[in-house]
Write a protein that holds these residues in place. Structure first.
Motif, PDB file in Angstrom:
ATOM      1  N   ASN A 106      -2.098   8.531  -5.133  1.00  0.00           N
ATOM      2  CA  ASN A 106      -2.270   7.525  -4.087  1.00  0.00           C
ATOM      3  C   ASN A 106      -2.754   8.185  -2.793  1.00  0.00           C
ATOM      4  O   ASN A 106      -2.162   9.160  -2.327  1.00  0.00           O
ATOM      5  CB  ASN A 106      -0.954   6.791  -3.830  1.00  0.00           C
ATOM      6  CG  ASN A 106      -1.132   5.604  -2.906  1.00  0.00           C
ATOM      7  OD1 ASN A 106      -1.277   5.756  -1.700  1.00  0.00           O
ATOM      8  ND2 ASN A 106      -1.121   4.415  -3.477  1.00  0.00           N
ATOM      9  N   ILE A 154       3.500   0.865  -4.517  1.00  0.00           N
ATOM     10  CA  ILE A 154       3.725   1.293  -5.903  1.00  0.00           C
ATOM     11  C   ILE A 154       5.089   0.814  -6.387  1.00  0.00           C
ATOM     12  O   ILE A 154       5.235   0.283  -7.495  1.00  0.00           O
ATOM     13  CB  ILE A 154       3.613   2.826  -6.018  1.00  0.00           C
ATOM     14  CG1 ILE A 154       2.179   3.276  -5.746  1.00  0.00           C
ATOM     15  CG2 ILE A 154       4.066   3.297  -7.394  1.00  0.00           C
ATOM     16  CD1 ILE A 154       2.000   4.794  -5.717  1.00  0.00           C
ATOM     17  N   ASN A 158       0.840  -1.187   0.000  1.00  0.00           N
ATOM     18  CA  ASN A 158       0.000   0.000   0.000  1.00  0.00           C
ATOM     19  C   ASN A 158       0.880   1.243   0.000  1.00  0.00           C
ATOM     20  O   ASN A 158       2.018   1.210   0.463  1.00  0.00           O
ATOM     21  CB  ASN A 158      -0.916   0.028   1.227  1.00  0.00           C
ATOM     22  CG  ASN A 158      -1.963  -1.060   1.196  1.00  0.00           C
ATOM     23  OD1 ASN A 158      -3.084  -0.863   0.783  1.00  0.00           O
ATOM     24  ND2 ASN A 158      -1.575  -2.255   1.629  1.00  0.00           N
ATOM     25  N   MET A 166      -5.852   5.164  -9.477  1.00  0.00           N
ATOM     26  CA  MET A 166      -4.456   5.111  -9.044  1.00  0.00           C
ATOM     27  C   MET A 166      -3.788   3.833  -9.550  1.00  0.00           C
ATOM     28  O   MET A 166      -2.656   3.856 -10.038  1.00  0.00           O
ATOM     29  CB  MET A 166      -4.398   5.191  -7.514  1.00  0.00           C
ATOM     30  CG  MET A 166      -3.000   5.213  -6.922  1.00  0.00           C
ATOM     31  SD  MET A 166      -2.257   3.570  -6.650  1.00  0.00           S
ATOM     32  CE  MET A 166      -3.418   2.853  -5.495  1.00  0.00           C
ATOM     33  N   GLU A 167      -4.494   2.699  -9.450  1.00  0.00           N
ATOM     34  CA  GLU A 167      -3.925   1.438  -9.925  1.00  0.00           C
ATOM     35  C   GLU A 167      -3.607   1.500 -11.419  1.00  0.00           C
ATOM     36  O   GLU A 167      -2.571   0.992 -11.864  1.00  0.00           O
ATOM     37  CB  GLU A 167      -4.897   0.293  -9.635  1.00  0.00           C
ATOM     38  CG  GLU A 167      -5.034  -0.049  -8.158  1.00  0.00           C
ATOM     39  CD  GLU A 167      -5.915  -1.264  -7.915  1.00  0.00           C
ATOM     40  OE1 GLU A 167      -5.989  -1.691  -6.739  1.00  0.00           O
ATOM     41  OE2 GLU A 167      -6.520  -1.789  -8.863  1.00  0.00           O
TER      42      GLU A 167
END
Length: 437
Positions: free
Chosen positions: A407, A117, A112, A384-385
């Motif tokens: 994020n 990332i 997370n 965001m993903e």
């Protein structure tokens, strides 16, 4: 008839879990060959795991050929299922993912926030290579991906690789269902939680036991602090009565990072000062686990493995393979294409949802609209993903910055650059897409 499994990342301390799962399912899922694969740095570990695995097989009296190799292509040749459980850069890389954000006052966690990332940046290119090899060497094989961040990685593969037989798995829905079953004094197989959302960002909105709606009972227990399904790697924090009554959704353990950020950050800082990063704690735990694994008297999975955060994932992975192989059409919670199950998310987005498991793969069960209190957050997380996946593939600095900026655990334009720059430097050996200049 042969049934071959390749386990990529076979030197993982988790591997005895999945080996136990295959041994226990011989009657319905008759595996004949398992090949453990690892990189040169993991050679000693994968050899230790293989020796333990063969003792477990002998103790169980089953007919499984278990070997290991550093040659991934030979392991993939003719495989029926491929389990991926890799950690690019090892626990040392995880320590950077945890320590550097924490230094700048951000959550430092391996799947997370900024750390998650970066794990995706390191992982996606490697799994894209594996997917290409699978399409060449075992095109009919299913990849069962346990590598985190599982939802992001699975979407990257399904939408950008040549191999489309990919399913992501996570042990969090399994933990939630089993803990809820224990709370209701029911058998886990009789409990169904309707899940809504994404990997590590799912909510449960309904709980059924043998078809009877028991949602109200579960929320009452949650208010009484009687429900705890946190894995070993996440410290439990209580949810307020106001939150439970207002949102009316079962949170998962990772939600505390988003809904209790200041409290988690303080706990993480304290834990870091007392014990170092979680990665360093796990390194010590793994040393003790591998010392156990080397004991020739050990012929089963040790109970100490449950102290690892991903304990029991083999129940998820093995059950999934068994159901595909036997076309069971049972319901399991996996990461797969949305395909309209959640209308507010893109059709080709990957969600974590209850699915009917068939020989052709998972079929997501329609969920309907996302509950209003969390709709915006889930849509933001999915956006965001998508940015993370784009940046993982493009290797463009601006793409990476945008992923950090959006994020929810970063969202600070100055810190986003500071943390991104430090993490890119710390992980430069594992980020070829960002080292082209």
């Amino acid at each position: 008839m042969s049934l071959k499994i390749a386990i990529i990342g076979g030197g993982s301390s988790y591997t005895p879990e999945i080996l136990e799962g295959f041994i226990q399912r011989q009657a319905t899922f008759p595996v004949t060959e398992i090949v453990l694969v690892d990189v040169k740095a993991g050679e000693e570990k994968v050899d230790t795991i293989c020796q333990l695995g063969n003792r477990m097989i002998a103790e169980a009296g089953v007919n499984i050929q278990l070997t290991w190799t550093l040659d991934r292509r030979s392991a993939l040749q003719g495989a029926d299922f491929v389990s991926t459980q890799i950690r690019v850069g090892g626990l040392a890389a995880r320590a950077h993912d945890e320590r550097i954000p924490l230094k700048h006052g951000l959550i430092g966690q391996e799947t997370n926030g900024a750390g998650g990332i970066m794990k995706a940046f390191r992982t996606i290119p490697v799994l894209m290579e594996i997917a290409e090899e699978m399409q060449e060497l075992c095109p009919d094989a299913w990849m069962i991906n346990f590598t985190n961040p599982a939802g992001i990685v699975t979407e990257a593969l399904l939408n950008h690789s040549v191999h489309k037989k990919v399913i992501g798995v996570c042990n969090i829905p399994f933990n939630m269902r089993h803990s809820t079953a224990e709370l209701l004094q029911a058998a886990p197989e009789d409990v169904l939680i309707r899940f809504i959302g994404l990997n590590h960002f799912i909510f449960g909105d309904k709980v059924y036991v043998k078809g009877e709606d028991r949602t109200a009972d579960v929320f009452q227990k949650l208010l009484q602090k009687e429900l705890d399904y946190n894995p070993a790697n996440i410290m439990p924090l209580d949810w307020s009565e106001t939150f439970i009554k207002a949102v009316r959704l079962l949170p998962n353990p990772y939600h505390q990072y988003y809904f209790q950020t200041p409290s988690v950050l303080e706990k993480d800082k304290q834990a870091y000062q007392e014990n170092g990063t979680r990665a360093e704690v796990v390194q010590a735990l793994e040393e003790s686990l591998f010392a156990l694994y080397k004991q020739e008297s050990l012929r089963k999975k040790p109970e100490e493995l449950e102290q690892r955060g991903g304990a029991f994932y083999s129940q998820v992975a093995c059950q999934l393979m068994d159901s595909i192989y036997n076309h069971k059409e049972d319901i399991q919670t996996v990461n797969t294409w949305n395909h309209g199950a959640i209308p507010e998310l893109p059709y080709d987005a990957v969600i974590e949802a209850n699915c009917v498991i068939t020989k052709q793969g998972p079929k997501p069960i329609s969920i309907g609209e996302i509950p209003a209190p969390v709709r915006g957050m889930i849509q933001n997380m999915k956006a965001m993903e998508e940015l993370v996946i784009k940046a993982s593939i493009s290797g463009e600095y601006e793409d990476a910055y945008n992923a950090f900026l959006v994020n929810p655990l970063v969202q600070d334009e100055k810190k986003a650059k500071l943390v991104l720059d430090e993490l890119l430097e710390a992980h430069k050996d594992y980020l070829p897409q960002y080292n082209r200049m």
